[in-house]
Motif scaffolding. Structure first.
Motif, PDB file in Angstrom:
ATOM      1  N   LEU A 123       5.612  28.036  36.617  1.00 19.19           N
ATOM      2  CA  LEU A 123       5.521  27.289  35.211  1.00 19.19           C
ATOM      3  C   LEU A 123       6.121  25.978  35.199  1.00 19.19           C
ATOM      4  N   VAL A 124       5.795  25.078  34.250  1.00 19.71           N
ATOM      5  CA  VAL A 124       6.389  24.004  33.992  1.00 19.71           C
ATOM      6  C   VAL A 124       6.682  23.708  32.717  1.00 19.71           C
ATOM      7  N   VAL A 125       8.030  23.213  32.564  1.00 18.61           N
ATOM      8  CA  VAL A 125       8.741  23.033  31.185  1.00 18.61           C
ATOM      9  C   VAL A 125       8.677  21.487  31.078  1.00 18.61           C
ATOM     10  N   GLY A 126       8.431  20.789  30.110  1.00 11.45           N
ATOM     11  CA  GLY A 126       8.730  19.399  29.745  1.00 11.45           C
ATOM     12  C   GLY A 126       9.853  19.266  28.913  1.00 11.45           C
ATOM     13  N   GLU A 127      11.057  18.450  29.073  1.00 14.30           N
ATOM     14  CA  GLU A 127      12.071  18.398  28.381  1.00 14.30           C
ATOM     15  C   GLU A 127      11.528  16.893  27.471  1.00 14.30           C
ATOM     16  N   ASP A 128      11.020  17.557  26.111  1.00 20.45           N
ATOM     17  CA  ASP A 128      10.517  16.553  25.155  1.00 20.45           C
ATOM     18  C   ASP A 128      11.184  16.324  24.023  1.00 20.45           C
ATOM     19  N   LEU A 129      12.491  15.956  24.213  1.00 24.22           N
ATOM     20  CA  LEU A 129      13.406  15.767  23.176  1.00 24.22           C
ATOM     21  C   LEU A 129      13.753  14.383  22.774  1.00 24.22           C
ATOM     22  N   GLY A 130      14.111  14.089  21.616  1.00 25.53           N
ATOM     23  CA  GLY A 130      14.062  12.398  21.414  1.00 25.53           C
ATOM     24  C   GLY A 130      12.824  11.898  20.687  1.00 25.53           C
ATOM     25  N   THR A 131      12.706  10.591  20.858  1.00 23.27           N
ATOM     26  CA  THR A 131      11.561   9.833  20.468  1.00 23.27           C
ATOM     27  C   THR A 131      10.311  10.295  21.386  1.00 23.27           C
ATOM     28  N   VAL A 132       9.368  11.153  20.725  1.00 23.89           N
ATOM     29  CA  VAL A 132       8.268  11.583  21.405  1.00 23.89           C
ATOM     30  C   VAL A 132       7.015  10.849  21.080  1.00 23.89           C
ATOM     31  N   PRO A 133       6.314  10.137  21.981  1.00 22.62           N
ATOM     32  CA  PRO A 133       5.004   9.241  21.247  1.00 22.62           C
ATOM     33  C   PRO A 133       3.784  10.344  20.698  1.00 22.62           C
ATOM     34  N   ASP A 134       3.030   9.960  19.951  1.00 25.18           N
ATOM     35  CA  ASP A 134       1.956  10.921  19.358  1.00 25.18           C
ATOM     36  C   ASP A 134       1.238  11.589  20.246  1.00 25.18           C
ATOM     37  N   ASP A 135       0.921  10.861  21.568  1.00 24.37           N
ATOM     38  CA  ASP A 135      -0.266  11.389  22.479  1.00 24.37           C
ATOM     39  C   ASP A 135       0.731  12.449  23.530  1.00 24.37           C
ATOM     40  N   VAL A 136       1.934  12.550  23.163  1.00 25.04           N
ATOM     41  CA  VAL A 136       2.531  13.421  24.293  1.00 25.04           C
ATOM     42  C   VAL A 136       2.292  14.939  24.140  1.00 25.04           C
ATOM     43  N   PRO A 137       2.853  15.456  22.728  1.00 28.18           N
ATOM     44  CA  PRO A 137       2.459  16.899  22.498  1.00 28.18           C
ATOM     45  C   PRO A 137       1.040  17.485  22.951  1.00 28.18           C
ATOM     46  N   PRO A 138       0.004  16.689  22.539  1.00 26.12           N
ATOM     47  CA  PRO A 138      -1.323  17.369  22.595  1.00 26.12           C
ATOM     48  C   PRO A 138      -1.612  17.216  24.193  1.00 26.12           C
ATOM     49  N   ALA A 139      -1.142  16.359  24.879  1.00 26.68           N
ATOM     50  CA  ALA A 139      -1.463  16.344  26.363  1.00 26.68           C
ATOM     51  C   ALA A 139      -0.765  17.275  27.065  1.00 26.68           C
ATOM     52  N   MET A 140       0.603  17.819  26.512  1.00 28.34           N
ATOM     53  CA  MET A 140       1.375  18.785  27.061  1.00 28.34           C
ATOM     54  C   MET A 140       0.754  20.112  26.867  1.00 28.34           C
ATOM     55  N   ARG A 141       0.021  20.326  25.905  1.00 29.12           N
ATOM     56  CA  ARG A 141      -0.564  21.614  25.294  1.00 29.12           C
ATOM     57  C   ARG A 141      -1.905  21.573  26.242  1.00 29.12           C
TER      58      ARG A 141
END
Length: 736
Positions: free
Chosen positions: A531-549
């Motif tokens: 499994l891979v976990v991304g530390e996505d705290l702080g200022t998160v660009p709009d394109d990051v969450p859908p790409a992570m999903r």
């Protein structure tokens, strides 16, 4: 003649082509323009591009476009399944041969060894490129493509790394078979035990894995184990000298083969001076990295001597290790040996950088470095062997986790960057940028932004290198692990670069080839079954969450940040399913420190809180946060009201505070998040943080605090039993 700074359309077009992003959205959603013309010029210069005038910017832009047009094949191409299973077009840059017919040949060498060949004749299209079909449909893996064209101007050939990747990383369903699990997160260096030599080691890691399995944990997560100098204050696991290799300080020396049989070792460890020093580092509340290494190194050298004299050629694991390490291992071992030989600042007087070495040693491919290797082969072999020992002990720890039935086992951590003075920057000079540092833009926590002092990787250079460093980095990080946390995962999408000598307010974001980096990550994670976990705290660009999903990277959810209106804590049911939920991180106060306001005291002491009045205001705010936390925990039924009342009075016993920590852990385990991480610091009730971000070691000794409780006590301490609460997947609560 005075040179004026470039300011015009050519500069901006060049900066955009090089990946410099002119604006971003901050945490409030406000659009912020960061890339001034001065910043563009400075960052382009850091990439080796002269844009100091508009005319030079135009020449550089024209040259960049022409080089791309004349390129026969891109140096690397990443294709994701299932698209890669269909017809694959190859664009051959035939433009340099004119517009007439072109004879072409394609050879596809698959990773497994099969070679496919196709040839034909065609005419380039309007884009100046010849579009042909791959001679076979490759399966997932690393392949080599070679194109040859013949025109009236002669013959040209070029190669490409063709990387075919899965559509996503392994899913929790695949790895965990539908379970939601919890694990223990620990900073290995903090671990205290009766047997270690002043720092947590791989023997302690094995003990933690076994203990974790006994209480129902599916994993033990650790801080980055990357190689450090172990000298002075250069000890942050997030600013390593190499991310490809690991820190020998974690070696369990007494577990190295031959330790008990070696007369040389007995002589070293039997001396009164050694025993006194060992007692001192074992008893210290702080890790003294230099003293620990001063104890371990002579013993390890003695054991390496026995290794040299033994039948090494008949040890298949050693032979395989050398072959798999290749040039990267040789270069890192050479770097460490050179550092010790020349002195860390070039004259042996103290810490510093390889950039201060004599010029002939600054290039790892120079004649002087080759001569050094020949003359110091045994010393270089020692550092190769240390990495071999580390790998063997990590493998043994991972096996103990599997044998104990852990679904994930060892969960490792990958730092965002590497020290500018380290071995990675020396080995891969063409990748790392000298004239800028990675950091963060201004935000409510830092009006001038943050400069992390880490050299950026030039994304264009990384692509020219065919992502070899990234492949080696991910492969190394996943070795022996069932999960990987990527610190500041937004760095795979964009990184905030600050020009040398400037503040964070004068930096700008630089775009990275996220889809290709994530594809390679998915390929390596699939091969590792991790499994891979991304530390996505702080200022998160709009394109990051859908790409992570889409790539199935799990998100990071932290209790302190999961807040609603007026500071209330969000209910457990609101947490994201595809996430790792934790109470805090290594940059935040422990639960005990949060409850007792220790973090506020420290921030005032080190100057992060400027006045006593500001500190009083912070304490008042904290009282509101504590009330909100109690309301949430009692409302969810995980904290008894009588304990909540005792805690609210402000004179709670250690047992009540342990019950509070247990309630937080049970709250996290009620969330839908597929992974929950319980910090060993919180289980043991530590009040002191491991790190106070934004201050130097002259104000706070980050990364040195040890656990106050030895791990042998974990199984019997009543406060640990109260704090270690987690009912998941229908399992009973851990042993009491």
């Amino acid at each position: 003649m005075t040179t004026t700074a470039a300011a015009g359309p050519a500069l901006r077009a060049l900066a955009d082509r090089a990946g410099i992003i002119p604006e971003y959205r901050d945490q409030t959603g406000r659009e912020v323009r960061t890339a001034s013309d001065e910043t563009r010029v400075a960052l382009l210069a850091a990439m080796g591009i002269d844009a100091s005038t508009e005319e030079r910017a135009q020449r550089a832009l024209d040259r960049m476009i022409e080089e791309e047009r004349a390129e026969l094949l891109e140096p690397v191409r990443v294709l994701a399944l299932p698209d890669a299973a269909e017809r694959i077009d190859v664009a051959i840059g035939a433009g340099a041969g004119g517009n007439g017919a072109v004879e072409w040949t394609l050879e596809l060498g698959e990773e497994g060894g099969r070679v496919h060949r196709a040839e034909g004749r065609g005419t380039p299209g309007d884009d100046g490129r010849l579009h042909v079909v791959l001679p076979a449909r490759p399966t997932m893996g690393y392949h080599q493509l070679r194109a040859t064209i013949r025109t009236s101007d002669g013959e040209r050939a070029a190669g490409q790394s063709l990387i075919v990747v899965p559509p996503a990383c392994p899913s929790p369903e695949e790895v965990l078979k539908g379970q939601r699990v919890f694990g223990i997160t620990a900073n290995l260096y903090t671990v205290r035990s009766a047997r270690n030599w002043g720092i947590g080691d791989f023997g302690d890691l094995t003990a933690l894995l076994r203990w974790g399995a006994s209480v129902g944990a599916a994993f033990v997560g650790v801080n980055p184990l990357h190689a450090l100098r172990n000298s002075g204050w250069d000890v942050s696991p997030y600013s390593p000298v190499s991310r490809l290799f690991r820190n020998p300080i974690y070696i369990d020396v007494e577990a190295v083969p031959g330790y008990a049989q070696s007369s040389a070792v007995r002589e070293i460890v039997g001396s009164a001076q050694f025993r006194a020093e060992l007692a001192r580092v074992r008893g210290s509340d702080r890790v003294d990295y230099e003293r620990v290494m001063a104890l371990k190194t002579p013993v390890l050298r003695a054991l390496h001597g026995a290794h040299l004299r033994g039948p090494r050629s008949r040890n298949p694991e050693w032979t395989q290790w050398l072959e798999s390490g290749g040039e990267a291992l040789e270069s890192f071992a050479t770097f460490v040996a050179l550092s010790e030989h020349l002195g860390r600042d070039g004259d042996g007087s103290g810490e510093g950088s390889w950039r201060d070495w004599p010029e002939e040693y600054r290039d790892p491919r120079s004649k002087a470095v080759r001569r050094f290797r020949e003359q110091h082969d045994e010393e270089i072999d020692f550092h190769r062997w240390l990495q071999f020992v580390i790998d063997q002990q990590l493998a043994a720890a991972a096996k103990s986790a599997r044998d104990a039935g852990m679904a994930i086992g060892l969960y490792q951590d990958l730092a965002i960057g590497t020290s500018p003075n380290g071995g990675d920057a020396w080995t891969y000079r063409e990748l790392f940028v000298d004239g800028a540092s990675i950091g963060a833009p201004p935000d409510p926590y830092s009006a001038t932004g943050q400069n992390w002092g880490l050299p950026p990787i030039d994304p264009r250079a990384l692509k020219r290198q065919r992502y070899r460093y990234w492949i080696e980095l991910i492969r190394s990080s996943l070795r022996h692990g069932g999960a990987l946390r990527i610190d500041h995962v937004m760095g795979l999408f964009r990184q905030f670069w600050i020009p040398a000598g400037k503040s964070g307010s004068e930096g700008a974001y630089v775009r990275f080839p996220s889809e290709e980096l994530l594809g390679i990550l998915a390929l390596e994670a699939t091969r590792a079954g991790a499994l891979v976990v991304g530390e996505d705290l702080g200022t998160v660009p709009d394109d990051v969450p859908p790409a992570m999903r889409r790539w199935r990277l799990l998100s990071s959810k932290v209790l302190y940040f999961e807040r609603g209106e007026h500071g209330s804590f969000r209910p457990s049911s609101s947490y994201d399913e595809n996430a790792l939920a934790t109470a805090n991180t290594h940059d935040m106060p422990t639960l005990e420190g949060f409850w007792r306001g220790r973090d506020i005291e420290l921030r005032r002491k080190v100057g992060l809180i400027e006045s006593d009045q500001d500190a009083d205001n912070a304490r008042a705010d904290r009282e509101g946060e504590k009330r909100a936390l109690l309301e949430t925990l009692t409302g969810e039924g995980v904290l008894p009201h009588d304990v909540a009342n005792e805690l609210a009075r402000g004179d709670a016993s250690s047992g009540a505070r342990a019950t509070l920590r247990g309630a937080v852990h049970e709250f996290l385990c009620r969330t839908p998040s597929v992974l929950v991480g319980l910090s060993l610091d919180d289980i043991a009730g530590e009040g002191e943080p491991v790190n106070v971000p934004g201050v130097g070691h002259d104000r706070f000794p980050s990364w040195t605090r040890r656990l106050s409780m030895p791990i042998e006590e974990l199984a019997t301490n009543p406060d640990v039993a109260a704090a270690l609460r987690c009912s998941r997947s229908g399992k009973a609560e851990p042993h009491r």
